[in-house]
Write an enzyme that holds these catalytic residues in place. Structure first.
Site, PDB file in Angstrom:
ATOM      1  N   ASP A 208     -10.236  -3.243   2.167  1.00  0.00           N
ATOM      2  CA  ASP A 208      -8.799  -3.428   1.925  1.00  0.00           C
ATOM      3  C   ASP A 208      -8.048  -3.159   3.222  1.00  0.00           C
ATOM      4  OD1 ASP A 208      -7.796  -0.428   1.926  1.00  0.00           O
ATOM      5  OD2 ASP A 208      -9.677  -0.494   0.813  1.00  0.00           O
ATOM      6  N   ASP A 210      -5.701  -0.792   3.528  1.00  0.00           N
ATOM      7  CA  ASP A 210      -4.998   0.458   3.278  1.00  0.00           C
ATOM      8  C   ASP A 210      -3.642   0.105   2.677  1.00  0.00           C
ATOM      9  OD1 ASP A 210      -5.488   3.282   3.396  1.00  0.00           O
ATOM     10  OD2 ASP A 210      -3.931   3.430   4.926  1.00  0.00           O
TER      11      ASP A 210
END
Length: 289
Positions: A208, A210
């Site tokens: 991802d 973050d």
């Protein structure tokens, strides 16, 4: 010396195709119980041990993992090279979900974990300017590229305590520091591997962005698991290529990882704590009587 590969990772690695004589074994350590039993066997003639970092079924939090027992268990089994496969969030636009990252630096923001095998009565200080082994990292990068994944080299990993994900302010702060990825398990694992004189490489899988990225939703567990599942095959393929690349016969590490304790012990022999000395039999037996 014979090569023995230790792999620390998650559920996607439980099934290592071609692992001959595979069996789960329990390893007792003086530091308590490791996260789980270890899957031990041979791959292409090279001994290998796999340790589920969070335990099968993911029962350990990043803070409750017994990192000292995990590293001691790998050392006690005879591992010479440890490859840590970890999920991370990206702090850079060009490190995309699905990419693999070979970490070479850390910023340790953890605070609730035992970070050393040494302590009062037997003091040791290892060099840690270069926390991962360049030779082993190069091998992992070669194996990852052969899998056809995008690989980034030379990244800085922020290790946060967790278990919560970052605030937006924290994420922006870490980006301002020049950090590249963020995770919860890189420390003290790498520090303990150095104390145990193990070559250590971190293969970080980006799951991802973050929470700093304005065009992506904040990270959640579903997002992490989805990307990890997609990457599991590549991770298994990377591990499967390591024995052929490392070979059965192991020369001394050119970077000195396997000699990290040569000048590390500070406590005079007559002042050493016998109880702690006994607990260090596997980790530091090469330099301690």
């Amino acid at each position: 010396m014979q090569t023995m590969i230790g792999v620390i990772g998650g559920s996607g690695l439980y099934q290592i195709e071609g692992l001959e004589g595979a069996s789960w074994v329990q390893v007792e350590t003086p530091w308590g119980q490791p996260s789980d039993e270890l899957l031990v066997g041979r791959l292409d003639g090279v001994p290998m041990a796999f340790l589920p970092r969070h335990g099968r079924g993911h029962v350990q939090t990043p803070s409750s993992i017994n990192y000292r027992a995990n590293i001691d268990a790998l050392k006690r089994l005879g591992c010479t090279d440890v490859v840590a496969v970890s999920a991370v969030g990206s702090l850079r636009e060009d490190y995309r979900p699905g990419d693999f990252v070979l970490v070479d630096q850390y910023i340790d923001r953890t605070f609730a974990r035992e970070k050393s095998f040494f302590g009062p009565g037997l003091v040791g200080h290892v060099g840690f300017a270069h926390p991962t082994c360049p030779r082993l990292s190069d091998t992992c990068a070669e194996a990852a590229l052969a899998q056809g994944v995008t690989v980034h080299r030379g990244a800085t990993y922020v290790a946060m305590e967790g278990p919560q994900f970052s605030t937006l302010a924290e994420s922006r702060l870490y980006r301002s520091w020049g950090a590249d990825v963020i995770g919860m398990t890189g420390m003290p694992e790498a520090k303990l591997a150095r104390e145990a004189e193990l070559c250590y490489a971190c293969v970080a899988m980006v799951t991802d962005y973050d929470c700093w990225h304005p065009d992506h939703d904040s990270v959640d567990v579903a997002m992490v698991i989805r990307t990890l599942t997609q990457n599991a095959g590549h991770a298994r393929g990377l591990v499967a290529r390591l024995p052929a690349l490392l070979g059965q016969d192991r020369a001394p590490c050119p970077h000195g990882c396997d000699r990290a304790l040569d000048t590390a012990i500070m406590t005079a022999p007559d002042k050493r704590d016998p109880e702690l000395l006994a607990k260090l039999d596997a980790v530091a037996g090469r330099v301690l009587p």
